[in-house]
Design an enzyme around this catalytic site. Structure first.
Site, PDB file in Angstrom:
ATOM      1  N   HIS A 101      -9.717   2.490   0.183  1.00 50.23           N
ATOM      2  CA  HIS A 101      -8.290   2.159   0.150  1.00 50.23           C
ATOM      3  C   HIS A 101      -7.979   1.430  -1.150  1.00 50.23           C
ATOM      4  O   HIS A 101      -8.321   0.260  -1.323  1.00 50.23           O
ATOM      5  CB  HIS A 101      -7.945   1.284   1.350  1.00 50.23           C
ATOM      6  CG  HIS A 101      -6.474   1.101   1.572  1.00 50.23           C
ATOM      7  ND1 HIS A 101      -5.517   1.529   0.679  1.00 50.23           N
ATOM      8  CD2 HIS A 101      -5.785   0.531   2.614  1.00 50.23           C
ATOM      9  CE1 HIS A 101      -4.330   1.232   1.140  1.00 50.23           C
ATOM     10  NE2 HIS A 101      -4.456   0.628   2.315  1.00 50.23           N
ATOM     11  N   CYS A 107       0.807  -1.220   0.000  1.00 51.74           N
ATOM     12  CA  CYS A 107       0.000   0.000   0.000  1.00 51.74           C
ATOM     13  C   CYS A 107       0.839   1.269   0.000  1.00 51.74           C
ATOM     14  O   CYS A 107       0.286   2.373  -0.028  1.00 51.74           O
ATOM     15  CB  CYS A 107      -0.956  -0.010   1.188  1.00 51.74           C
ATOM     16  SG  CYS A 107      -2.060  -1.442   1.173  1.00 51.74           S
ATOM     17  N   LYS A 140      -9.201   8.602   2.294  1.00 49.60           N
ATOM     18  CA  LYS A 140      -9.778   7.253   2.221  1.00 49.60           C
ATOM     19  C   LYS A 140     -11.211   7.207   2.742  1.00 49.60           C
ATOM     20  O   LYS A 140     -11.948   6.264   2.455  1.00 49.60           O
ATOM     21  CB  LYS A 140      -8.895   6.250   2.960  1.00 49.60           C
ATOM     22  CG  LYS A 140      -7.566   5.953   2.263  1.00 49.60           C
ATOM     23  CD  LYS A 140      -6.791   4.873   2.988  1.00 49.60           C
ATOM     24  CE  LYS A 140      -5.495   4.518   2.253  1.00 49.60           C
ATOM     25  NZ  LYS A 140      -4.466   5.562   2.394  1.00 49.60           N
ATOM     26  N   PHE A 192       1.705  -3.445   4.080  1.00 45.84           N
ATOM     27  CA  PHE A 192       2.041  -4.742   4.650  1.00 45.84           C
ATOM     28  C   PHE A 192       3.521  -5.028   4.418  1.00 45.84           C
ATOM     29  O   PHE A 192       4.093  -4.641   3.396  1.00 45.84           O
ATOM     30  CB  PHE A 192       1.198  -5.843   4.011  1.00 45.84           C
ATOM     31  CG  PHE A 192      -0.228  -5.893   4.516  1.00 45.84           C
ATOM     32  CD1 PHE A 192      -0.671  -5.079   5.535  1.00 45.84           C
ATOM     33  CD2 PHE A 192      -1.136  -6.782   3.957  1.00 45.84           C
ATOM     34  CE1 PHE A 192      -1.965  -5.131   6.005  1.00 45.84           C
ATOM     35  CE2 PHE A 192      -2.444  -6.850   4.410  1.00 45.84           C
ATOM     36  CZ  PHE A 192      -2.862  -6.025   5.438  1.00 45.84           C
ATOM     37  N   GLU A 227      -0.322   5.833  13.367  1.00 48.79           N
ATOM     38  CA  GLU A 227       0.054   6.984  12.548  1.00 48.79           C
ATOM     39  C   GLU A 227      -0.141   8.282  13.312  1.00 48.79           C
ATOM     40  O   GLU A 227       0.692   9.195  13.230  1.00 48.79           O
ATOM     41  CB  GLU A 227      -0.762   7.002  11.255  1.00 48.79           C
ATOM     42  CG  GLU A 227      -0.359   8.140  10.324  1.00 48.79           C
ATOM     43  CD  GLU A 227      -1.069   8.124   8.989  1.00 48.79           C
ATOM     44  OE1 GLU A 227      -0.592   8.822   8.060  1.00 48.79           O
ATOM     45  OE2 GLU A 227      -2.098   7.426   8.867  1.00 48.79           O
ATOM     46  N   HIS A 283      -2.077   8.484   5.786  1.00 49.88           N
ATOM     47  CA  HIS A 283      -2.429   7.171   5.241  1.00 49.88           C
ATOM     48  C   HIS A 283      -3.850   6.827   5.674  1.00 49.88           C
ATOM     49  O   HIS A 283      -4.647   6.374   4.864  1.00 49.88           O
ATOM     50  CB  HIS A 283      -1.431   6.127   5.740  1.00 49.88           C
ATOM     51  CG  HIS A 283      -1.568   4.785   5.109  1.00 49.88           C
ATOM     52  ND1 HIS A 283      -1.564   4.582   3.744  1.00 49.88           N
ATOM     53  CD2 HIS A 283      -1.720   3.551   5.670  1.00 49.88           C
ATOM     54  CE1 HIS A 283      -1.704   3.294   3.486  1.00 49.88           C
ATOM     55  NE2 HIS A 283      -1.808   2.645   4.641  1.00 49.88           N
TER      56      HIS A 283
END
Length: 415
Positions: A342, A168, A337, A401, A319, A308
Site C-alpha cells: 500500500h 490514500c 496491493k 482516512f 469494499e 482498493h
C-alpha cells in the site's frame, strides 16, 4: 456498452511512467503485477528496531544515476520518484516539451504525506546538533506540493500546478481533477498521478500502533493478502505513477497510441469515522455510481474492478459489499496491493496505471497471496494466475482516512 443521454468526456492516456516495488519502469512493474508476484522485503533498513520492519521498497533506486547527483540531493525521495516516473511517461507519449504550448500544460499529483523522510531526518539533526545544522532545503523538500512544482520546473509546464492530499485516495483524486482541467478546456495536456515515500520509523510506527499493518513478520512476502480469510493488515510501500492525459482528438491528430481513456470520475465522503470505513460502504457506493454516471455507463457495463483491496479486515469486507451491491458478481476483481503493498497517496495512481495496462493487454492481474477467499466476500476475485478477458469498461477504487472516496471509470480506446 450502454450510454446515458449525456455526452461523456474521455481523456486519453497516452503515456505512463512507474516507480514501484515491482520495479522501475512500466515493463518490469507490469510483469510482476500481472503475475501476482509479491515484492515485500524481509526488512527495510530504515525501519530496523520498529515493531513493523518490513515493507515494499523500490528496488535499486539510484537517484543520482536517474536524475543527476546535483539535482537529487535537493529533492525528497517522493519528488525523486515523481521526476523519474514523469520522465518515462513523457518519453512514452512522444510529446516534445520544447515545442508544446507550456501555458496549456498542467501538473496535478496526489500525495498523502509529502517529504516525511526529510522532515524526520532533519528533526533528528535539530535535536542532536542544534538548529544551525538544519538544512536550508528542509521546507522545499518536505512541502507536499513540491513534487508537482519540480515536474513543472523540469518540463516547463506553466499551466495549473497543484497536489491533491486526500490520503490514500490522493492519486485517484488527482487523475480525476486532471481530467476536469481537460474537460473545462483549461489544459491540452495534464501530467498527473501520485507519489509517496515514507517508509520511515515515525509514519510506519503510527500505522502499526493503530493496528492497520500486517503482523506477519515471519513471512513478509505473504503478508499482503487482499480478500483472503487470513488477512490481518496492509504492508506499507512507496512508489509513484505518472499518466499523461490528453484530449482524444489531440492524441488522434498526433497518431499516438492510447492505453485507455479516463471516462468518469466520482468522489464522496463517508462522514463516518477518522480511520475506519463505513462498514456498509455507502460513501464508496456514491463515488462508484457518480463515476459511472459521469461516464454515461451502467453497472452492467463494468467487466473489471481494480479494487482498493488493502488486505485489512474492515476495508476489504466493506469494499466487497459495495462492489457486490452496485455491480453484482459479473466484474472480475483484483487488488495489486498483494504485489506492491500500500503506497498510500501514490496507490491510486499506480492502480490507475495498472487498470489502463489491463485494458491495453486485455488481461487482469492475479491477486497475490489470495489462498482462501473470505466466505463473506462474494466476488469473482482473480487469483493464482492472470486472466485473459475482454475489458471494455473498468473501474479503479481508492478510499482513504477521513472517509475520502474516489473512483475512476476507464474505457477501452476503441469503444
Amino acid at each position: 456498452m450502454t450510454f446515458d443521454n449525456q455526452t461523456p468526456f474521455h481523456a486519453a492516456i497516452t503515456g505512463i511512467g512507474m516507480v514501484s516495488a515491482a520495479g522501475i519502469g512500466v515493463t518490469q512493474a507490469w510483469e510482476r503485477i500481472r503475475l501476482g508476484e509479491s515484492t515485500a522485503a524481509d526488512t527495510v533498513p530504515e525501519l530496523a528496531g520498529t515493531r513493523a520492519d518490513f515493507g515494499c521498497v523500490v528496488p535499486r533506486f539510484n537517484p543520482a544515476q536517474l536524475i543527476g547527483r546535483r539535482k537529487a540531493w535537493r529533492l525528497d525521495r517522493s519528488s525523486q520518484f515523481a521526476l523519474v516516473a514523469a520522465a518515462e511517461a513523457l518519453i512514452d507519449c512522444g510529446l516534445d516539451t520544447t515545442t508544446w504550448d507550456a501555458a496549456r500544460v498542467g501538473v496535478v499529483l496526489g500525495c498523502g504525506i509529502g517529504g516525511a523522510a526529510t522532515w524526520e531526518k532533519q528533526h533528528h539533526i535539530l535535536l542532536e546538533d542544534g538548529f544551525e545544522r538544519v538544512s536550508p532545503m528542509l521546507i522545499p523538500m518536505l512541502a507536499v506540493n513540491m513534487s508537482a512544482g519540480y515536474i513543472a520546473m523540469e518540463t516547463g509546464a506553466r499551466g495549473p500546478n497543484f497536489v491533491v492530499a486526500t490520503a490514500c485516495a490522493a492519486g485517484t483524486s488527482a487523475i480525476g481533477q486532471a481530467r476536469e482541467l481537460l474537460r473545462n478546456r483549461v489544459c491540452d495536456v495534464v501530467i498527473t498521478g501520485g507519489t509517496e515515500a515514507c517508509l520511515i520509523p515515525s509514519i510506519v510506527s503510527g500505522f502499526s500502533q493503530m493496528g492497520a499493518l500486517s503482523r506477519r513478520r515471519a513471512d513478509p512476502g505473504a503478508a499482503s493478502r487482499p480478500f483472503d480469510t487470513d488477512r490481518d493488515g496492509f504492508v506499507p510501500a512507496e512508489g509513484a505513477a505518472i499518466l499523461i492525459l490528453e484530449n482524444v482528438a489531440d492524441a488522434q491528430a498526433r497518431h499516438t497510441s492510447v492505453y485507455a481513456r479516463v471516462s468518469g470520475y466520482g468522489a464522496s465522503a463517508d462522514a463516518y469515522h477518522a480511520t475506519a470505513p463505513d462498514p456498509e460502504g455507502f460513501g464508496a457506493e456514491l463515488a462508484i455510481r457518480a463515476a459511472l454516471r459521469d461516464a454515461g455507463l451502467s453497472a452492467d457495463d463494468v467487466t473489471h474492478v481494480n479494487a482498493h483491496g488493502t488486505s485489512t479486515p474492515l476495508n476489504d469486507l466493506a469494499e466487497a459489499r459495495v462492489i457486490r451491491r452496485v455491480l453484482g458478481v459479473k466484474p472480475a476483481v483484483t487488488s495489486v496491493k498483494g504485489v506492491i503493498g500500500h503506497a498510500l497517496g501514490a496507490a491510486g495512481a499506480i492502480e490507475a496505471a495498472a487498470t489502463a495496462l489491463s485494458i491495453q493487454h486485455q488481461q487482469i492481474p492475479a491477486t497475490a497471496n489470495l489462498e482462501t477467499l473470505d466466505p463473506a466476500i462474494e466476488l469473482d476475485v482473480v487469483t493464482r494466475a492472470p486472466r485473459k478477458a475482454k475489458i471494455d469498461v473498468a473501474i479503479s477504487n481508492s478510499f482513504g482516512f477521513g472517509g475520502q472516496n474516489a473512483v475512476l471509470a476507464f474505457t477501452a480506446a476503441g469503444s
